[in-house]
Write a protein that holds these residues in place. Structure first.
Motif, PDB file in Angstrom:
ATOM      1  N   ILE A   1     -43.205  82.973 -19.404  1.00 26.67           N
ATOM      2  CA  ILE A   1     -43.763  82.616 -18.102  1.00 26.67           C
ATOM      3  C   ILE A   1     -44.365  83.845 -17.420  1.00 26.67           C
ATOM      4  N   GLN A   2     -43.773  85.009 -17.664  1.00 33.73           N
ATOM      5  CA  GLN A   2     -44.312  86.243 -17.091  1.00 33.73           C
ATOM      6  C   GLN A   2     -45.790  86.405 -17.423  1.00 33.73           C
ATOM      7  N   SER A   3     -46.140  86.182 -18.689  1.00 35.46           N
ATOM      8  CA  SER A   3     -47.532  86.380 -19.106  1.00 35.46           C
ATOM      9  C   SER A   3     -48.460  85.406 -18.398  1.00 35.46           C
ATOM     10  N   GLN A   4     -47.992  84.191 -18.130  1.00 39.38           N
ATOM     11  CA  GLN A   4     -48.815  83.213 -17.422  1.00 39.38           C
ATOM     12  C   GLN A   4     -49.109  83.672 -15.994  1.00 39.38           C
ATOM     13  N   ILE A   5     -48.088  84.200 -15.316  1.00 41.81           N
ATOM     14  CA  ILE A   5     -48.274  84.660 -13.938  1.00 41.81           C
ATOM     15  C   ILE A   5     -49.157  85.903 -13.899  1.00 41.81           C
ATOM     16  N   LEU A   6     -48.969  86.804 -14.848  1.00 43.84           N
ATOM     17  CA  LEU A   6     -49.814  87.997 -14.908  1.00 43.84           C
ATOM     18  C   LEU A   6     -51.267  87.613 -15.141  1.00 43.84           C
ATOM     19  N   ASN A   7     -51.494  86.667 -16.037  1.00 47.51           N
ATOM     20  CA  ASN A   7     -52.870  86.215 -16.293  1.00 47.51           C
ATOM     21  C   ASN A   7     -53.464  85.520 -15.080  1.00 47.51           C
ATOM     22  N   LEU A   8     -52.631  84.780 -14.339  1.00 51.09           N
ATOM     23  CA  LEU A   8     -53.103  84.134 -13.116  1.00 51.09           C
ATOM     24  C   LEU A   8     -53.575  85.184 -12.114  1.00 51.09           C
ATOM     25  N   LEU A   9     -52.791  86.244 -11.931  1.00 49.21           N
ATOM     26  CA  LEU A   9     -53.170  87.288 -10.977  1.00 49.21           C
ATOM     27  C   LEU A   9     -54.459  87.983 -11.407  1.00 49.21           C
ATOM     28  N   LYS A  10     -54.620  88.210 -12.701  1.00 48.71           N
ATOM     29  CA  LYS A  10     -55.864  88.815 -13.185  1.00 48.71           C
ATOM     30  C   LYS A  10     -57.048  87.876 -12.960  1.00 48.71           C
ATOM     31  N   ASP A  11     -56.837  86.575 -13.140  1.00 50.46           N
ATOM     32  CA  ASP A  11     -57.900  85.606 -12.880  1.00 50.46           C
ATOM     33  C   ASP A  11     -58.277  85.590 -11.394  1.00 50.46           C
ATOM     34  N   LEU A  12     -57.273  85.682 -10.523  1.00 52.30           N
ATOM     35  CA  LEU A  12     -57.537  85.696  -9.083  1.00 52.30           C
ATOM     36  C   LEU A  12     -58.306  86.952  -8.684  1.00 52.30           C
ATOM     37  N   GLN A  13     -57.973  88.064  -9.323  1.00 54.54           N
ATOM     38  CA  GLN A  13     -58.725  89.289  -9.057  1.00 54.54           C
ATOM     39  C   GLN A  13     -60.193  89.096  -9.422  1.00 54.54           C
ATOM     40  N   ARG A  14     -60.427  88.485 -10.572  1.00 52.48           N
ATOM     41  CA  ARG A  14     -61.801  88.278 -11.043  1.00 52.48           C
ATOM     42  C   ARG A  14     -62.548  87.266 -10.183  1.00 52.48           C
ATOM     43  N   ASP A  15     -61.898  86.148  -9.850  1.00 51.06           N
ATOM     44  CA  ASP A  15     -62.588  85.044  -9.177  1.00 51.06           C
ATOM     45  C   ASP A  15     -62.667  85.219  -7.664  1.00 51.06           C
ATOM     46  N   LEU A  16     -61.656  85.842  -7.061  1.00 55.41           N
ATOM     47  CA  LEU A  16     -61.596  85.961  -5.599  1.00 55.41           C
ATOM     48  C   LEU A  16     -61.801  87.383  -5.101  1.00 55.41           C
ATOM     49  N   GLY A  17     -61.922  88.328  -6.018  1.00 53.58           N
ATOM     50  CA  GLY A  17     -62.010  89.718  -5.593  1.00 53.58           C
ATOM     51  C   GLY A  17     -60.706  90.196  -4.977  1.00 53.58           C
ATOM     52  N   LEU A  18     -59.585  89.715  -5.512  1.00 57.33           N
ATOM     53  CA  LEU A  18     -58.274  90.002  -4.948  1.00 57.33           C
ATOM     54  C   LEU A  18     -57.963  91.494  -5.001  1.00 57.33           C
ATOM     55  N   THR A  19     -57.472  92.022  -3.879  1.00 54.63           N
ATOM     56  CA  THR A  19     -56.975  93.394  -3.822  1.00 54.63           C
ATOM     57  C   THR A  19     -55.459  93.321  -3.799  1.00 54.63           C
ATOM     58  N   LEU A  20     -54.814  93.989  -4.763  1.00 58.63           N
ATOM     59  CA  LEU A  20     -53.391  93.766  -4.986  1.00 58.63           C
ATOM     60  C   LEU A  20     -52.675  95.066  -5.297  1.00 58.63           C
ATOM     61  N   ILE A  21     -51.491  95.221  -4.683  1.00 61.66           N
ATOM     62  CA  ILE A  21     -50.552  96.256  -5.106  1.00 61.66           C
ATOM     63  C   ILE A  21     -49.450  95.547  -5.877  1.00 61.66           C
ATOM     64  N   PHE A  22     -49.314  95.868  -7.150  1.00 63.51           N
ATOM     65  CA  PHE A  22     -48.346  95.220  -8.024  1.00 63.51           C
ATOM     66  C   PHE A  22     -47.207  96.199  -8.279  1.00 63.51           C
ATOM     67  N   ILE A  23     -46.017  95.862  -7.780  1.00 62.18           N
ATOM     68  CA  ILE A  23     -44.861  96.754  -7.866  1.00 62.18           C
ATOM     69  C   ILE A  23     -43.950  96.313  -9.001  1.00 62.18           C
ATOM     70  N   SER A  24     -43.526  97.257  -9.823  1.00 61.27           N
ATOM     71  CA  SER A  24     -42.644  96.925 -10.938  1.00 61.27           C
ATOM     72  C   SER A  24     -41.909  98.179 -11.403  1.00 61.27           C
ATOM     73  N   HIS A  25     -40.777  97.965 -12.075  1.00 60.67           N
ATOM     74  CA  HIS A  25     -40.080  99.063 -12.749  1.00 60.67           C
ATOM     75  C   HIS A  25     -40.520  99.160 -14.201  1.00 60.67           C
ATOM     76  N   ASP A  26     -41.322  98.192 -14.656  1.00 56.18           N
ATOM     77  CA  ASP A  26     -41.708  98.069 -16.064  1.00 56.18           C
ATOM     78  C   ASP A  26     -43.130  98.591 -16.260  1.00 56.18           C
ATOM     79  N   LEU A  27     -43.243  99.762 -16.844  1.00 58.17           N
ATOM     80  CA  LEU A  27     -44.558 100.374 -17.038  1.00 58.17           C
ATOM     81  C   LEU A  27     -45.414  99.573 -18.013  1.00 58.17           C
ATOM     82  N   GLY A  28     -44.774  98.872 -18.955  1.00 58.30           N
ATOM     83  CA  GLY A  28     -45.534  98.042 -19.886  1.00 58.30           C
ATOM     84  C   GLY A  28     -46.229  96.896 -19.190  1.00 58.30           C
ATOM     85  N   VAL A  29     -45.531  96.228 -18.265  1.00 56.14           N
ATOM     86  CA  VAL A  29     -46.120  95.132 -17.495  1.00 56.14           C
ATOM     87  C   VAL A  29     -47.250  95.653 -16.615  1.00 56.14           C
ATOM     88  N   VAL A  30     -47.016  96.780 -15.968  1.00 52.12           N
ATOM     89  CA  VAL A  30     -48.025  97.359 -15.078  1.00 52.12           C
ATOM     90  C   VAL A  30     -49.265  97.768 -15.867  1.00 52.12           C
TER      91      VAL A  30
END
Length: 265
Positions: A190-219
């Motif tokens: 499910i993580q990959s689905q949400i990450l892909n959704l956020l990337k799609d929103l960035q592309r389609d809406l010009g989303l500006t996002l700060i993504f906080i994580s302890h996981d450098l691989g996810v980031v």
């Protein structure tokens, strides 16, 4: 000027330490002189271990807690100098997506009520068919079926609830969204689905996002640029590829070394 400029931002807390007869005040520098630049339509990954100051930084950016010093300039306006009343008016410009979507949603409100309430924060006079159409649009944007709008949070899976939370963050049409560990409570698939959704929103809406994580691989997967935080300071910044493939700081190297690797023989 960058879209968001964080200049020498500090947030210090004072706590009492020691026993009854030996107590003293100690200053904890949760955020200690942070400087960051974020461009419009960019995803900045903020990574670091628990306790490094990531969440305190996010809450300071949200104006939920006032900074000790420094400035937060969004689209040319210095939010750090605003009065409390002015901060409340502009708080719609900053929205958050939290780690636990179930805890962040009101269990007594349907999806429609949740999203409609958020829409009306920006469009106070919207109602009726126009409001319903906006809710349907938001649900479609995050990949939810509008037929589910009368359901309650407990009737959805964890990934679907996080999609609702993302739709709620989008509803007031913010200038910046801060996502604080938004996938760490979800199954890996499910993580990959949400990450892909956020990337799609960035592309389609010009989303500006700060993504906080302890996981450098996810980031590394989602971010355009990465800022590494350690003990309240930013110790390294660069493009995702630069930080991941050619780390300069020892702490960044330790984070990379901690990413699990599969041994295939």
């Amino acid at each position: 000027m960058s879209y968001l400029e964080i200049n020498d931002l500090e947030k210090h807390f004072v706590k009492k330490t020691g026993g009854m007869l030996t107590s003293r005040l100690e200053t904890v520098k949760a955020v200690d002189g942070v400087n960051l630049r974020i461009e419009k339509g960019e995803i900045l990954g903020l990574v670091g271990e628990s306790g490094c100051g990531k969440s305190t930084l996010s809450r300071t950016l949200m104006q939920l807690i006032p900074p000790t010093s420094g400035s937060i300039v969004l689209n040319g306006e210095n939010y750090s100098t605003l009065s409390p009343a002015e901060v409340r008016k502009r708080r719609l410009d900053f929205q958050m997506v939290f780690q636990d979507p179930y805890a962040s949603l009101n269990p007594r409100m349907t999806v429609f009520s949740t999203l409609a309430e958020a829409v009306k924060q920006r469009h106070k006079g919207m109602k009726g068919d126009a409001l319903e159409a906006k809710v349907i649009e938001l649900m479609s944007t995050v990949g939810l079926d509008a037929a589910q709008m009368k359901r309650y949070p407990h009737e959805f899976s964890g990934g679907q609830r996080q999609r609702i939370a993302i739709a709620r963050a989008l509803a007031p049409e913010p200038k910046l969204i801060i996502a604080d560990e938004p996938v760490s409570a979800l199954d890996v698939s499910i993580q990959s689905q949400i990450l892909n959704l956020l990337k799609d929103l960035q592309r389609d809406l010009g989303l500006t996002l700060i993504f906080i994580s302890h996981d450098l691989g996810v980031v590394h997967y989602i971010a355009d640029r990465i800022a590494v935080m350690y003990r309240g300071k930013i110790v390294e910044t660069g493009t995702a590829e630069e930080v991941f493939n050619s780390p300069q700081d020892d702490y960044t190297k330790r984070l990379l070394a901690s990413i699990p690797k599969l041994n295939v023989s």
